[in-house]
Write an enzyme that holds these catalytic residues in place. Structure first.
Site, short mmCIF file in Angstrom:
data_model
loop_
_atom_site.label_atom_id
_atom_site.label_comp_id
_atom_site.label_asym_id
_atom_site.label_seq_id
_atom_site.Cartn_x
_atom_site.Cartn_y
_atom_site.Cartn_z
N GLY A 98 0.86 -1.22 -0.12
CA GLY A 98 -0.03 0.00 -0.01
C GLY A 98 0.81 1.21 0.09
O GLY A 98 1.77 1.41 0.83
N GLY B 204 -0.33 4.62 -0.27
CA GLY B 204 -1.15 5.73 -0.32
C GLY B 204 -0.60 6.70 0.96
O GLY B 204 0.59 6.57 1.07
N GLY B 205 -1.48 7.34 1.85
CA GLY B 205 -1.15 8.07 2.69
C GLY B 205 -0.05 7.59 3.69
O GLY B 205 1.09 8.01 3.94
N LYS C 289 -8.29 -1.91 12.14
CA LYS C 289 -9.13 -1.17 13.21
C LYS C 289 -10.24 -1.76 13.93
O LYS C 289 -10.54 -1.69 14.86
CB LYS C 289 -9.64 0.25 12.53
CG LYS C 289 -8.49 1.18 12.36
CD LYS C 289 -8.99 2.51 12.23
CE LYS C 289 -8.51 3.52 11.30
NZ LYS C 289 -9.00 4.91 11.26
N ALA D 35 -8.41 5.56 2.10
CA ALA D 35 -9.20 4.49 2.62
C ALA D 35 -9.39 4.78 4.09
O ALA D 35 -10.53 4.31 4.65
CB ALA D 35 -7.95 3.23 2.72
N GLU E 266 -13.07 4.40 5.54
CA GLU E 266 -13.21 3.38 6.69
C GLU E 266 -13.98 4.10 7.82
O GLU E 266 -14.79 3.36 8.66
CB GLU E 266 -12.13 2.78 7.17
CG GLU E 266 -11.72 1.50 6.06
CD GLU E 266 -10.42 0.88 6.42
OE1 GLU E 266 -10.06 0.59 7.68
OE2 GLU E 266 -9.44 0.74 5.40
N HIS F 102 -18.16 3.98 9.88
CA HIS F 102 -18.59 4.02 11.26
C HIS F 102 -19.64 4.84 11.35
O HIS F 102 -20.07 4.85 12.71
CB HIS F 102 -17.34 4.26 12.11
CG HIS F 102 -16.28 3.23 12.32
ND1 HIS F 102 -16.22 2.32 13.11
CD2 HIS F 102 -15.25 3.01 11.54
CE1 HIS F 102 -15.28 1.58 13.10
NE2 HIS F 102 -14.45 1.98 12.29
P1 NAD Z 1 -4.75 4.76 1.04
O1 NAD Z 1 -6.05 4.75 0.35
O2 NAD Z 1 -4.18 6.39 1.17
O3 NAD Z 1 -3.95 3.95 0.24
C1 NAD Z 1 -4.22 2.63 0.20
C2 NAD Z 1 -3.01 1.86 -0.92
O4 NAD Z 1 -3.19 0.57 -0.86
C3 NAD Z 1 -2.99 2.58 -2.19
O5 NAD Z 1 -1.61 2.83 -2.71
C4 NAD Z 1 -3.31 1.68 -3.19
O6 NAD Z 1 -3.10 1.37 -4.37
C5 NAD Z 1 -3.23 0.19 -2.35
N1 NAD Z 1 -3.90 -0.78 -2.71
C6 NAD Z 1 -5.29 -0.99 -2.54
N2 NAD Z 1 -5.54 -2.27 -2.90
C7 NAD Z 1 -4.65 -3.21 -3.19
C8 NAD Z 1 -4.30 -4.30 -3.50
N3 NAD Z 1 -5.31 -5.25 -3.85
N4 NAD Z 1 -2.92 -4.81 -3.63
C9 NAD Z 1 -1.84 -3.88 -3.43
N5 NAD Z 1 -1.97 -2.81 -3.04
C10 NAD Z 1 -3.36 -2.25 -2.97
O7 NAD Z 1 -4.99 4.33 2.44
P2 NAD Z 1 -4.52 4.90 4.02
O8 NAD Z 1 -5.56 6.14 4.19
O9 NAD Z 1 -2.90 5.13 4.01
O10 NAD Z 1 -4.73 3.86 4.96
C11 NAD Z 1 -4.47 2.62 5.01
C12 NAD Z 1 -4.77 1.69 6.01
O11 NAD Z 1 -4.32 2.23 7.62
C13 NAD Z 1 -6.47 1.70 6.19
O12 NAD Z 1 -6.99 0.43 6.53
C14 NAD Z 1 -6.78 2.53 7.61
O13 NAD Z 1 -7.92 1.96 8.22
C15 NAD Z 1 -5.42 1.97 8.24
N6 NAD Z 1 -5.38 3.11 9.36
C16 NAD Z 1 -5.22 2.81 10.96
C17 NAD Z 1 -4.99 3.66 11.80
C18 NAD Z 1 -4.78 3.15 13.04
O14 NAD Z 1 -4.46 3.76 14.16
N7 NAD Z 1 -4.93 1.63 13.45
C19 NAD Z 1 -5.10 4.87 11.54
C20 NAD Z 1 -5.11 5.43 10.28
C21 NAD Z 1 -5.32 4.32 9.12
#
Ligand code: NAD
Length: 329
Positions: free
Chosen positions: A12, A14-15, A122, A188, A192, A196
């Protein structure tokens, strides 16, 4: 003798994936050697050029276009697992649908790969799926660290430490504030979070177009207010024997139009001491620390701890509430 840095992969980009790359750029003990996104992957055993990787992702839409190191693929994760030499992966992937992380884990198990995986999962129901894979992970020689973001993660681990003062825990109240300049940097995470909100499900949030997300955020002035969230902190603290899951509450406010936090992220742990006194410990994160700093920093601390467990032959599934994260230099 100089020890080699640990070889790290991030799934992944992304962010959180990109923030992870920036964090690792400054680390001596870890080196980012492999990245995958939805449309491709890149491998660089000597370490990825982070500026180039991020620029390529923005300009062309996938890390697969990275000059010299990139490969385009619709099965990026499967191929990366086979081709890259990695000690541990951070799964910075969307958990959309709610079974996605468990599916990816099954892929790893099936592939015969051995090493460490860490997630920032989460939802309680998503972690329950991970728990069912514990035996398979153990047999496969994989050490899986789950719930290792900020909440669950940093705040859950802090709760375990705080609970030591008490004979009995009465409540754990997690309140988070997140400020991001624009929602598109964390699609994402925001989808997500929408899942909620009252009246929404995870599947509905996944199915929303970017325009529909924009329209919803326009109505709320960019603010998402979340209450009584289904967060796995409850399950993790119950498994760790700290309290019952219904004693744990999680809520927060996300501002998608302002990098400043709308409120200070904190956890309040209330309990009774052995002398019969009722008291509350509060652990508050500094307002200047971003979601990315608190999630990714914690994930790599647990990845380091997981790699040490793996080297000692400890495989299976561990939560952030049962292992202490280590500091990555
Ligand atoms: P995002 O949407 O910015 O990026 C997602 C990335 O995953 C993208 O680069 C996309 O191309 C890639 N991706 C999607 N499907 C794919 C696949 N099948 N194969 C390979 N790559 C794939 O996501 P984000 O905002 O960075 O969030 C990532 C996760 O982190 C989320 O599930 C979010 O809930 C979790 N998160 C957890 C916390 C925590 O405190 N526990 C806090 C924030 C985010």
């Amino acid at each position: 003798m100089e020890t080699q840095p640990l070889k790290i992969g991030v799934l992944g980009f992304g962010g959180l994936g990109q923030a992870s790359a920036r964090i690792l750029e400054a680390k001596q003990e870890m080196r980012l050697v492999a990245v995958a996104d939805q449309h491709g992957y890149a491998i660089a055993p000597e370490g990825l050029n982070i500026d180039q990787a991020i620029a390529t992702y923005y300009e062309k839409g996938s890390i697969g276009y990275l000059e010299n190191n990139g490969t385009l693929s619709n099965q990026s994760i499967e191929e990366l697992i086979q081709k890259a030499d990695v000690d541990g992966y951070f799964l910075a992937l969307p958990n959309l649908p709610n079974t996605f992380m468990a599916d990816i884990t099954r892929l790893f198990i099936k592939s015969g790969w051995q090493g460490v995986l860490v997630d920032a999962l989460k939802r309680t129901s998503a972690m329950e799926q991970m728990l069912t894979l514990k035996g398979d992970l153990k047999q496969a020689g994989i050490t899986y660290m789950t719930g290792c973001g900020a909440t669950p993660g940093l705040l859950t681990a802090a709760t375990v430490i705080a609970s030591q003062s008490f004979q009995e825990i009465h409540s754990v109240k997690i309140t988070f504030g997140v400020g991001i300049a624009n929602w598109e940097a964390y699609r994402a995470t925001i989808r997500e979070d929408i899942g909620h909100l009252p009246g929404y499900t995870v599947d509905q949030a996944k199915a929303m177009s970017d325009e529909e997300v924009e329209a919803l955020l326009d109505k709320t002035n960019g603010i998402l207010t979340l209450e009584n969230m289904e967060h796995a902190d409850d399950l993790m603290l119950e498994l760790a024997g700290i309290c019952e899951r219904d004693q744990v509450t999680v809520g927060g406010v996300v501002d998608t139009r302002n990098p400043q936090k709308p409120l200070s992220t904190n956890v309040q742990i209330t309990g009774r001491t052995f002398e019969g006194k009722i008291s509350t410990h509060t652990f508050t994160l500094g307002d200047e620390t971003s979601m990315a700093a608190n999630v990714c920093g914690t994930a790599f601390g647990y990845l380091k701890a997981g790699i040490n467990l793996h080297r000692q032959g400890n495989y299976g599934l561990f939560t952030a509430a049962e292992i202490m994260p280590q500091f990555v230099r």
